[in-house]
Design a protein around this motif. Structure first.
Motif, PDB file in Angstrom:
ATOM      1  N   THR A  26      46.701  45.574  37.793  1.00  0.00           N
ATOM      2  CA  THR A  26      45.388  45.280  38.388  1.00  0.00           C
ATOM      3  C   THR A  26      45.008  46.203  39.505  1.00  0.00           C
ATOM      4  OG1 THR A  26      44.150  43.706  39.317  1.00  0.00           O
ATOM      5  CG2 THR A  26      46.584  43.139  39.546  1.00  0.00           C
ATOM      6  N   ASP A  53      42.969  44.929  41.913  1.00  0.00           N
ATOM      7  CA  ASP A  53      42.448  44.000  42.777  1.00  0.00           C
ATOM      8  C   ASP A  53      43.684  43.517  44.047  1.00  0.00           C
ATOM      9  OD1 ASP A  53      40.081  43.719  41.897  1.00  0.00           O
ATOM     10  OD2 ASP A  53      40.553  41.876  40.536  1.00  0.00           O
ATOM     11  N   THR A  54      44.788  44.125  43.906  1.00  0.00           N
ATOM     12  CA  THR A  54      45.773  44.122  44.874  1.00  0.00           C
ATOM     13  C   THR A  54      45.896  45.321  45.821  1.00  0.00           C
ATOM     14  OG1 THR A  54      48.168  43.679  45.279  1.00  0.00           O
ATOM     15  CG2 THR A  54      47.607  44.561  43.163  1.00  0.00           C
ATOM     16  N   ASP A 107      47.310  39.577  42.465  1.00  0.00           N
ATOM     17  CA  ASP A 107      45.922  39.462  43.244  1.00  0.00           C
ATOM     18  C   ASP A 107      45.901  37.821  43.559  1.00  0.00           C
ATOM     19  OD1 ASP A 107      45.552  38.714  40.488  1.00  0.00           O
ATOM     20  OD2 ASP A 107      43.767  39.806  40.515  1.00  0.00           O
ATOM     21  N   VAL A 151      45.769  34.349  45.619  1.00  0.00           N
ATOM     22  CA  VAL A 151      45.358  34.054  47.040  1.00  0.00           C
ATOM     23  C   VAL A 151      46.001  32.487  47.515  1.00  0.00           C
ATOM     24  CG1 VAL A 151      43.370  33.389  48.611  1.00  0.00           C
ATOM     25  CG2 VAL A 151      43.260  35.554  47.008  1.00  0.00           C
ATOM     26  N   VAL A 167      45.462  41.302  48.787  1.00  0.00           N
ATOM     27  CA  VAL A 167      44.213  41.471  48.417  1.00  0.00           C
ATOM     28  C   VAL A 167      43.338  42.149  49.644  1.00  0.00           C
ATOM     29  CG1 VAL A 167      44.272  39.979  46.241  1.00  0.00           C
ATOM     30  CG2 VAL A 167      43.516  39.088  48.442  1.00  0.00           C
ATOM     31  N   GLU A 197      37.640  41.124  51.335  1.00  0.00           N
ATOM     32  CA  GLU A 197      36.449  40.601  50.459  1.00  0.00           C
ATOM     33  C   GLU A 197      36.795  39.635  49.555  1.00  0.00           C
ATOM     34  OE1 GLU A 197      37.080  44.117  50.741  1.00  0.00           O
ATOM     35  OE2 GLU A 197      36.218  44.153  52.589  1.00  0.00           O
ATOM     36  N   ARG A 198      37.824  39.761  48.993  1.00  0.00           N
ATOM     37  CA  ARG A 198      38.397  38.959  47.885  1.00  0.00           C
ATOM     38  C   ARG A 198      38.623  37.506  48.649  1.00  0.00           C
ATOM     39  NH1 ARG A 198      40.319  37.521  42.787  1.00  0.00           N
ATOM     40  NH2 ARG A 198      42.165  36.399  43.260  1.00  0.00           N
ATOM     41  N   ALA A 202      35.335  35.727  49.345  1.00  0.00           N
ATOM     42  CA  ALA A 202      34.982  35.283  48.141  1.00  0.00           C
ATOM     43  C   ALA A 202      35.586  33.851  47.772  1.00  0.00           C
ATOM     44  CB  ALA A 202      35.081  36.291  46.907  1.00  0.00           C
ATOM     45  N   ALA A 203      36.905  33.843  48.002  1.00  0.00           N
ATOM     46  CA  ALA A 203      37.559  32.691  47.583  1.00  0.00           C
ATOM     47  C   ALA A 203      37.229  31.555  48.614  1.00  0.00           C
ATOM     48  CB  ALA A 203      39.061  33.019  47.690  1.00  0.00           C
TER      49      ALA A 203
END
Lengths: 310, 352
Positions: free
Chosen positions: B194, B196-197, B284, B286, B340, B343-344, B347-348
């Motif tokens: 991925t 995203d990490t 990724d 959280v 991550v 930004e992620r 979002a979480a």
């Protein structure tokens, strides 16, 4: 250095310094007579060591070094509060429990400045001191030649390194014996070793620190071939040892650290682990050997091509 | 003196030889290592089948997480915080002695001090020479063979964790064979499947002879140097001296006795803080911790000057970002952490 009349006198050729000047002149005369005989090369070494350890300056330097652990021991003994762990130099809090730590603390305090200072004075004086006094050409009358003279001078400086370290350790052990209880020693790993083994470790540490100073001695020898003003060579050597330690403390320069001659100076603590970690001793010896080879070769290049006028 | 330049020859030759020697050593280490061909599966099996439980060795641990240098002086709370961070930053030399299942000794070497963890049967001692304190813990008889008191320092422990995490989210491959601590090794590379990490790859050097993991390196995305590396610099498979494991606190040390929480206590504690949830799975994922009873502790933490030094103000809170891990502490006290980008985490936090 200022408490030491002969050190400043060496920088002024012709100045009236009866003690040093006359002993150096008599040494030169000795060498002249001995050089004529076979085996004169070894006689040069013997005479160099004799002159070195007959100098009042050498004794003043050793006395100043011996004062460091003694002062520490007396200060800790007289103060009302026991030192707290983590405050002051390492091992200071252990001193009241075991006097042998006076020697270790004394070394830790001496290594950054006092030991490089004294070694810088002796190593910086090796060639420049003779040139400044006008005795260098007498020394070169000996058939052994310039290379041998360099070797003899370096050996003299190395023997002084050993004497200086042994002085700090011995003074520390004696002060510890006199003022504090002495018993089995607690190592960094928490293990306890017998008194006899503790003295063995103290000697090993003295050996480690002596080896640590060999690179600096070679640098001092090289600087000493560059000038006829011994104070210049001494100052340059001492300044370089301080610069090396400052560079060693900057994290931005960590790629440079393993190449600095002062990098392993305080790692003698690895000899206080159980089992002994010899890897830092090996790395240190290799590094100091490298400095000795490079600056020895540089000193040879300079000294062998130099016109000796004094 | 007809040719004075000849006398300068040693001054040129000696440094040249030394430079050549210095350059030759890493070249030698980087030379191709001949080993029988294996598939990633084969190397995994080799590692899993490793039965080495007796060795002594030296580990070199280093972290380049991109954290600022933390001063180790200051008031007690700052110093404690800095101590905890110390393991995450900089490098450490650790000596490890292992004899069978139930005897081990780990020595973390610091300048002029050393931290020791000694396990001998059911006795565990922790000794710190910096403040001369010793702590004794008695393990319950039914404790697992390896115990769970030590920090994860051996590559074995680190690798086990990663091998257990190998799921379809990860591409497992083999890099070129390598040399670690003078031993030939296969190099297993785990690459997240991925983007995203923050983790670029995890590589594990597996000893070709015994299957013992010799080196674990975690590389951050787009980084040249490993962010975290634990590697043996020397390794001996002979049994360490027996007296290494018999520890008695030195005279004058501050000795304290601690009891391990029993299984019931541990279960109880877990339900207490069970507010923590994991969002997503794989690389990724959280971790989200809701604002809760620990508000006092959090307030204490955020009041520390180090906190402001380490974190940056972002939308909705403050974030600690390293090359491998990001932590977001929102203004209302919730904590989000993961491997991550920040930004992620934001979002979480917005979705919760």
């Amino acid at each position: 250095m200022s408490d030491n009349p002969s050190a400043s006198g060496a920088g002024r050729p012709g100045a009236a310094q009866p003690a040093t000047a006359s002993s150096d002149l008599s040494a030169a005369a000795q060498i002249e007579t001995r050089a004529a005989r076979p085996g004169g090369a070894w006689a040069l070494l013997v005479s160099e060591l004799t002159v070195l350890f007959r100098r009042r300056r050498t004794w003043a330097l050793l006395l100043a070094l011996a004062a460091v652990p003694v002062l520490i021991a007396v200060a800790v003994r007289l103060s009302a509060s026991t030192p707290q762990p983590g405050r002051g130099p390492p091992f200071l809090d252990q001193v009241t429990q075991n006097g042998l730590f006076v020697a270790v603390t004394g070394l830790i305090v001496s290594i950054p400045l006092f030991l490089p200072l004294t070694v810088g004075v002796v190593a910086g004086d090796t060639i420049a001191g003779e040139a400044g006094l006008g005795t260098l050409r007498y020394l070169l009358v000996a058939p052994a030649g310039r290379v041998w003279l360099l070797v003899v001078k370096y050996v003299g400086a190395a023997v002084f390194c050993l004497a200086a370290t042994v002085t700090v350790v011995t003074a520390g052990v004696l002060a510890g014996l006199a003022l504090f209880p002495v018993g089995p020693l607690t190592l960094l790993s928490g293990d306890t070793i017998s008194l006899a083994e503790s003295f063995g470790r103290a000697l090993l540490i003295a050996g480690y620190v002596t080896v640590s100073l060999l690179g600096l001695s070679a640098i001092g020898l090289f600087f000493s071939t560059l000038t006829v003003v011994p104070v210049g060579a001494m100052a340059a050597t001492i300044v370089l040892s301080v610069v090396a330690q400052v560079l060693d403390s900057l994290p931005q320069l960590d790629w440079l650290h393993p190449w600095l001659f002062s990098h392993y100076w305080l790692d003698f603590a690895d000899l206080l682990r159980q089992p002994i970690d010899a890897s830092s001793f090996g790395a240190n010896a290799l590094l100091q050997g490298g400095y000795l080879l490079i600056f020895g070769a540089l000193a040879y290049g300079r000294f062998a091509t130099k016109d000796i006028l004094s | 003196m007809s040719r004075p330049w000849l006398k300068w020859m040693p001054a040129v030759a000696v440094p040249a030889v030394i430079v050549a020697g210095v350059l030759a050593v890493p070249l030698q280490a980087g030379a191709a290592v001949d080993l029988p061909e294996k598939t990633p599966q084969g190397v995994l099996e080799l590692a899993a089948g490793s039965t080495v439980d007796t060795f002594s060795g030296t580990l070199e641990q280093s972290s380049e997480l991109g954290l600022p240098e933390v001063p180790s002086t200051g008031d007690a709370a700052t110093a404690e915080f800095a101590d905890a961070l110390d393991l995450l930053t900089g490098s450490h030399t650790v000596r490890v002695y292992q004899n069978g299942d139930d005897q081990s000794r780990v020595q973390v070497q610091d300048t002029m001090s050393e931290r020791n963890l000694i396990r001998n049967g059911s006795d565990v001692w922790v000794y710190d020479s910096a403040d001369n304190t010793a702590t004794h813990v008695t393990l319950p008889a039914d404790a697992g063979a390896t115990g769970d008191t030590g920090e994860s320092y051996t590559p074995g422990e680190l690798a086990d964790k990663f091998l257990a995490d190998v799921t379809p989210s990860t591409i497992v491959s083999l890099a070129e064979n390598t040399q670690v601590a003078g031993r030939s090794a296969y190099e297993l590379v785990l690459t997240p499947n991925t983007d995203d990490t923050l983790v670029g790859s995890v590589s594990i050097a597996v000893d070709a002879e015994t299957g013992l993991p010799l080196r674990v390196q975690v590389e951050a995305r787009d980084a040249d140097e490993p962010a975290v590396s634990v590697a043996f610099t020397s390794l001996s498979l002979e049994a360490p001296a027996a007296d290494l494991f018999s520890f008695a606190p030195p005279a004058g040390a501050t000795v304290s006795e601690e009891t391990l929480p029993t299984k019931d206590d541990a279960a109880h504690a877990e339900t207490d803080q069970s507010g923590a949830t994991v969002i997503g799975s794989g690389w990724d994922a959280v971790l989200a911790v809701p604002a809760g009873e620990d508000a006092d502790q959090l307030a204490e933490l955020t009041a520390s000057p180090l906190y402001t030094q380490l974190t940056d103000a972002v939308d909705g809170g403050r974030a600690l970002s390293t090359t491998l891990v990001s932590v977001l502490i929102t203004d209302d006290g919730r904590v989000f952490a993961g491997s991550v980008p920040v930004e992620r985490l934001q979002a979480a936090a917005a979705q919760e």
